[in-house]
Design an enzyme around this catalytic site. Structure first.
Site, mmCIF file in Angstrom:
data_model
loop_
_atom_site.group_PDB
_atom_site.id
_atom_site.type_symbol
_atom_site.label_atom_id
_atom_site.label_comp_id
_atom_site.label_asym_id
_atom_site.label_seq_id
_atom_site.Cartn_x
_atom_site.Cartn_y
_atom_site.Cartn_z
ATOM 1 N N SER A 1 16.951 -3.596 40.534
ATOM 2 C CA SER A 1 18.359 -4.005 40.053
ATOM 3 C C SER A 1 19.324 -3.259 40.990
ATOM 4 O O SER A 1 18.889 -1.872 41.281
ATOM 5 C CB SER A 1 18.794 -3.929 38.712
ATOM 6 N N TYR B 1 18.867 0.047 30.462
ATOM 7 C CA TYR B 1 18.238 -0.620 31.351
ATOM 8 C C TYR B 1 18.338 0.059 32.865
ATOM 9 O O TYR B 1 17.250 -0.083 33.424
ATOM 10 C CB TYR B 1 19.402 -2.124 31.530
HETATM 11 P P1 NAP Z 1 14.704 -13.842 33.222
HETATM 12 O O1 NAP Z 1 14.997 -15.274 33.639
HETATM 13 O O2 NAP Z 1 15.079 -13.507 31.766
HETATM 14 O O3 NAP Z 1 13.283 -13.707 33.507
HETATM 15 C C1 NAP Z 1 12.444 -12.541 32.874
HETATM 16 C C2 NAP Z 1 11.103 -12.782 33.100
HETATM 17 O O4 NAP Z 1 10.323 -11.715 32.339
HETATM 18 C C3 NAP Z 1 10.709 -14.262 32.120
HETATM 19 O O5 NAP Z 1 9.895 -15.030 32.758
HETATM 20 C C4 NAP Z 1 10.009 -13.617 30.941
HETATM 21 O O6 NAP Z 1 9.014 -14.375 30.464
HETATM 22 C C5 NAP Z 1 9.591 -12.456 31.364
HETATM 23 N N1 NAP Z 1 9.184 -11.287 30.333
HETATM 24 C C6 NAP Z 1 10.147 -10.874 29.374
HETATM 25 N N2 NAP Z 1 9.601 -9.879 28.681
HETATM 26 C C7 NAP Z 1 8.115 -10.087 29.124
HETATM 27 C C8 NAP Z 1 7.040 -9.277 28.686
HETATM 28 N N3 NAP Z 1 7.168 -8.154 27.549
HETATM 29 N N4 NAP Z 1 5.902 -9.243 29.188
HETATM 30 C C9 NAP Z 1 5.721 -10.247 30.188
HETATM 31 N N5 NAP Z 1 6.975 -10.897 30.818
HETATM 32 C C10 NAP Z 1 7.801 -10.915 30.159
HETATM 33 O O7 NAP Z 1 15.588 -12.914 34.183
HETATM 34 P P2 NAP Z 1 15.799 -12.842 35.840
HETATM 35 O O8 NAP Z 1 17.162 -12.761 35.921
HETATM 36 O O9 NAP Z 1 14.934 -13.881 36.562
HETATM 37 O O10 NAP Z 1 15.021 -11.562 36.086
HETATM 38 C C11 NAP Z 1 14.179 -11.434 37.049
HETATM 39 C C12 NAP Z 1 14.029 -9.905 37.384
HETATM 40 O O11 NAP Z 1 15.257 -9.660 38.313
HETATM 41 C C13 NAP Z 1 13.966 -8.745 36.372
HETATM 42 O O12 NAP Z 1 13.172 -7.710 36.772
HETATM 43 C C14 NAP Z 1 15.522 -8.348 36.385
HETATM 44 O O13 NAP Z 1 15.651 -7.183 35.723
HETATM 45 C C15 NAP Z 1 16.053 -8.408 37.862
HETATM 46 N N6 NAP Z 1 17.281 -8.642 38.053
HETATM 47 C C16 NAP Z 1 18.146 -9.805 37.698
HETATM 48 C C17 NAP Z 1 19.455 -9.660 37.810
HETATM 49 C C18 NAP Z 1 20.262 -11.184 37.405
HETATM 50 O O14 NAP Z 1 21.350 -10.888 37.567
HETATM 51 N N7 NAP Z 1 19.714 -12.074 37.113
HETATM 52 C C19 NAP Z 1 20.162 -8.874 38.602
HETATM 53 C C20 NAP Z 1 19.407 -7.592 38.903
HETATM 54 C C21 NAP Z 1 18.064 -7.593 38.658
HETATM 55 P P3 NAP Z 1 8.643 -14.819 28.903
HETATM 56 O O15 NAP Z 1 9.997 -14.625 28.042
HETATM 57 O O16 NAP Z 1 8.433 -16.567 29.112
HETATM 58 O O17 NAP Z 1 7.438 -14.286 28.678
#
Ligand code: NAP
Length: 277
Positions: free
Chosen positions: A136, A149
């Protein structure tokens, strides 16, 4: 182009789902994981020969080992591992609760490290592979309410930096991806804790901004565009060690690097005054 096998964690929503679709769109095969693979059923049904949907909870090491073994047995081995799954936590440091801090680190750090350790023997045996760790902009820049985080993502940045040096001679490339705000709804899924009034002007002000961002102004990033970029880079093999994605991420990181360098320079004399005379 030869079809590659991708292993994408957290593909039930957000960036992981977009990445799976982007990889499938150019003919790759994908192993996708979520805690419950029922959430991956639609994707798997749409691409029965190209998708292997697996249940894998990052806090359960035996599930990680089993998922990686299944992936290795399914295709010709994992070419690209994307450690994407993670959880967020909105809380001032003092507001942090033991179990939630542990859940965060189990998911974002220990589970990712276990996934990497499980996938590396196969990559080493083949003498090739790519590992993409989604950290991130908060893996470089910390701010109030995001301390835990950031701590988890800083940890992953450190792990990635060391790993990239260890495995480069073995033919394996490693990259940290540092997204800014992307519109995935992740904020709604963030862990939260009871508030302490003293943090109203700092942590809570930021939590309010993030939670009330109904127009998505703080999440201008398009997950599909990010996914296509990552698929293009991984397919070409031309990847940097770190990649900021989103102008918000790039601007925040550059400001941090400039300020950090200026502060180290300003304190140089003190830093250089510790050796035996
Ligand atoms: P998201 O839609 O909430 O996706 C997170 C995924 O992680 C879900 O598919 C969830 O699947 C899975 N997950 C959560 N807890 C888990 C566990 N204990 N074991 C296995 N799987 C688990 O979030 P996103 O925004 O796409 O984020 C994806 C990545 O990008 C993350 O690393 C996040 O930190 C990073 N990121 C996102 C942003 C943003 O603005 N969106 C910014 C910077 C970084 P289930 O709940 O179905 O298990």
């Amino acid at each position: 182009m030869n079809a590659m096998t991708w292993f994408i964690t957290g593909a039930s929503s957000g960036l992981g789902a977009a990445l799976a679709n982007a990889a499938l769109g150019v003919g790759h095969h994908v192993v996708v994981t979520a805690r419950d693979n029922a959430r991956l059923r639609t994707l798997a049904d749409a691409h029965p020969d190209a998708v292997l949907p697996l249940s894998m909870d990052l806090s359960r090491p035996h599930e990680i080992e089993a998922a990686v073994a299944a992936a290795e047995a399914w295709g010709g081995g994992i070419d690209v591992l994307v450690n994407n799954a993670a959880v967020g936590y909105l809380a001032a440091v003092e507001e942090g609760e033991d179990q939630k801090i542990r859940t965060l680190f189990e998911t974002n750090v220990f589970g990712v490290a276990k996934t990497i350790r499980s996938a590396l023997p196969g990559m080493r045996a083949r003498g090739r592979g790519a590992i993409i760790n989604i950290t991130s902009m908060n893996g470089v820049v910390a701010m109030p309410a995001l301390g835990y985080y950031s701590a988890s993502k800083f940890a992953l940045e450190g792990l990635t930096e060391a790993l990239s040096q260890e495995v480069a001679p073995l033919g394996i490339k490693v990259m940290s991806v540092e997204p800014g705000g992307f519109r995935t709804g992740i904020v709604e899924r963030n862990l939260r804790s009871p508030k302490i009034d003293a943090y109203g002007a700092t942590a809570h002000a930021i939590i309010d901004l993030l939670v009330n961002d109904k127009e998505g102004a703080l999440a201008p990033g398009d997950p599909d565009r990010m996914a296509k970029i990552l698929v293009r880079l991984a397919t070409s093999g031309d990847t940097p060690q770190r990649l900021s994605l989103g102008a918000d991420s790039w601007t925040a990181i550059m400001a941090k690097l400039d300020a950090q360098r200026a502060e180290y320079e300003a304190w140089k004399d003190v830093s250089h005054s510790t050796y035996f005379e």
